[in-house]
Design a protein around this motif. Sequence first.
Motif, short mmCIF file in Angstrom:
data_model
loop_
_atom_site.label_atom_id
_atom_site.label_comp_id
_atom_site.label_asym_id
_atom_site.label_seq_id
_atom_site.Cartn_x
_atom_site.Cartn_y
_atom_site.Cartn_z
N ASN A 45 0.83 -1.20 0.00
CA ASN A 45 0.00 0.00 0.00
C ASN A 45 0.87 1.26 0.00
OD1 ASN A 45 0.98 -0.15 2.59
ND2 ASN A 45 -0.95 0.35 3.59
N GLU A 46 2.09 1.14 -0.51
CA GLU A 46 3.02 2.26 -0.57
C GLU A 46 3.43 2.52 -2.01
OE1 GLU A 46 5.97 0.54 1.94
OE2 GLU A 46 5.20 1.56 3.70
N VAL A 47 3.69 3.79 -2.28
CA VAL A 47 4.15 4.18 -3.61
C VAL A 47 5.41 5.03 -3.47
CG1 VAL A 47 2.70 6.25 -3.74
CG2 VAL A 47 3.44 5.15 -5.84
N GLY A 48 6.35 4.80 -4.36
CA GLY A 48 7.53 5.64 -4.43
C GLY A 48 7.35 6.64 -5.57
N ILE A 49 7.68 7.88 -5.28
CA ILE A 49 7.53 8.95 -6.28
C ILE A 49 8.91 9.51 -6.58
CG2 ILE A 49 6.53 11.22 -6.75
CD1 ILE A 49 4.30 10.45 -4.71
N GLY A 50 9.23 9.60 -7.85
CA GLY A 50 10.48 10.19 -8.30
C GLY A 50 10.19 11.42 -9.13
N VAL A 51 10.84 12.52 -8.80
CA VAL A 51 10.63 13.79 -9.50
C VAL A 51 11.99 14.35 -9.87
CG1 VAL A 51 9.68 16.12 -9.35
CG2 VAL A 51 8.56 14.24 -8.11
N THR A 52 12.16 14.74 -11.12
CA THR A 52 13.38 15.42 -11.54
C THR A 52 13.02 16.73 -12.22
OG1 THR A 52 13.41 14.10 -13.58
CG2 THR A 52 14.86 13.38 -11.81
N ALA A 53 13.77 17.77 -11.91
CA ALA A 53 13.60 19.08 -12.53
C ALA A 53 14.77 19.30 -13.47
CB ALA A 53 13.54 20.17 -11.47
N ILE A 54 14.46 19.58 -14.73
CA ILE A 54 15.48 19.63 -15.77
C ILE A 54 15.40 20.95 -16.51
CG2 ILE A 54 16.30 18.48 -17.87
CD1 ILE A 54 14.76 15.96 -16.78
N ILE A 55 16.57 21.57 -16.73
CA ILE A 55 16.62 22.81 -17.49
C ILE A 55 17.22 22.53 -18.87
CG2 ILE A 55 16.70 24.32 -15.48
CD1 ILE A 55 19.76 24.60 -15.96
N GLU A 56 17.33 23.59 -19.65
CA GLU A 56 17.87 23.50 -21.00
C GLU A 56 19.19 22.75 -21.01
OE1 GLU A 56 19.34 26.63 -24.39
OE2 GLU A 56 17.74 27.24 -23.03
N ASP A 58 19.26 19.45 -20.90
CA ASP A 58 18.99 18.24 -20.13
C ASP A 58 19.81 18.14 -18.85
OD1 ASP A 58 17.02 17.36 -21.86
OD2 ASP A 58 18.42 16.24 -23.13
N VAL A 59 19.98 19.28 -18.18
CA VAL A 59 20.70 19.33 -16.91
C VAL A 59 19.70 19.19 -15.77
CG1 VAL A 59 22.16 20.76 -15.41
CG2 VAL A 59 22.48 20.81 -17.90
N ASN A 147 12.16 8.63 -19.28
CA ASN A 147 11.94 9.00 -17.89
C ASN A 147 12.72 8.08 -16.93
OD1 ASN A 147 10.82 10.61 -15.93
ND2 ASN A 147 8.89 9.49 -15.84
N HIS A 148 13.85 7.58 -17.37
CA HIS A 148 14.58 6.58 -16.60
C HIS A 148 15.11 7.10 -15.26
CE1 HIS A 148 17.61 8.49 -19.17
NE2 HIS A 148 18.45 8.26 -18.19
N VAL A 149 15.50 8.36 -15.17
CA VAL A 149 16.03 8.89 -13.90
C VAL A 149 14.92 8.96 -12.86
CG1 VAL A 149 17.17 10.81 -12.74
CG2 VAL A 149 17.89 10.14 -15.04
N ILE A 167 19.66 18.99 -4.68
CA ILE A 167 19.78 20.20 -5.50
C ILE A 167 21.17 20.19 -6.11
CG2 ILE A 167 19.79 22.73 -5.50
CD1 ILE A 167 17.03 21.57 -4.88
N ASN A 168 21.25 20.40 -7.40
CA ASN A 168 22.53 20.41 -8.11
C ASN A 168 23.24 21.74 -7.83
OD1 ASN A 168 24.67 20.38 -9.89
ND2 ASN A 168 23.47 19.62 -11.62
N PRO A 169 24.32 21.72 -7.03
CA PRO A 169 25.00 22.98 -6.67
C PRO A 169 25.68 23.64 -7.86
CG PRO A 169 26.27 21.10 -5.90
CD PRO A 169 24.96 20.55 -6.45
N LEU A 170 25.96 22.89 -8.93
CA LEU A 170 26.61 23.46 -10.10
C LEU A 170 25.68 24.38 -10.88
CD1 LEU A 170 28.50 20.30 -11.36
CD2 LEU A 170 29.40 22.18 -9.98
N CYS A 171 24.38 24.28 -10.59
CA CYS A 171 23.41 25.08 -11.34
C CYS A 171 23.03 26.35 -10.59
CB CYS A 171 22.16 24.25 -11.61
SG CYS A 171 22.52 22.82 -12.64
#
Length: 172
Positions: A45-56, A58-59, A147-149, A167-171
């Motif tokens: 009864n559990e779900v794992g959610i994966g979210v990625t935020a991507i800018i120009e 594909d970073v 959507n592999h990541v 959070i990607n510190p390089l961005c």
Amino acid sequence: FCEAYKDQEKMSIEETAASQTQRIEVENAEAVKVNIATHRRSNSNEVGIGVTAIIEGDVIVAAWAIHERSYNCPQLDEAEAIKLAMSKLAVKGWRKIIIQSCNKQLLQQIHSRSASNIKMHTLVEDILSLKALFHMCSFCLMAKNVNHVSNRISDYALGILYDKEWINPLCY
């Protein structure tokens, strides 16, 4: 939302300045693509959610792993994932987003502002209400194979107790 904003009010001066800088940089950028995936183990009864935020280019600028209770319906789980992702993006101050999902039926319900049942109707209403928090917010279909990541993060999320954020510190 109130709790998230109260936490933000308690930030130190340095944290506030960093947060404002991050918000300004993202405001000046193109829309952030937000890929969402859900993963549910059978007989769970559990779900794992994966979210990625991507800018120009594909970073990946941010990612979230979220462990939630499942509705035992993939479409409802995906709608809840979109709602949670939009909440996190609003708190971050990002204003131009493109939500990408692999669930065609869910996206049709969001675009038509109608739902197949009362639970879905509530989630669609919540999503549309959250949409008002952004300068630009759109929803589009994406292929599962790109959507592999987010898929890997959603699988990882099933094994955690507390939500994780990267959070990607390089961005910034």
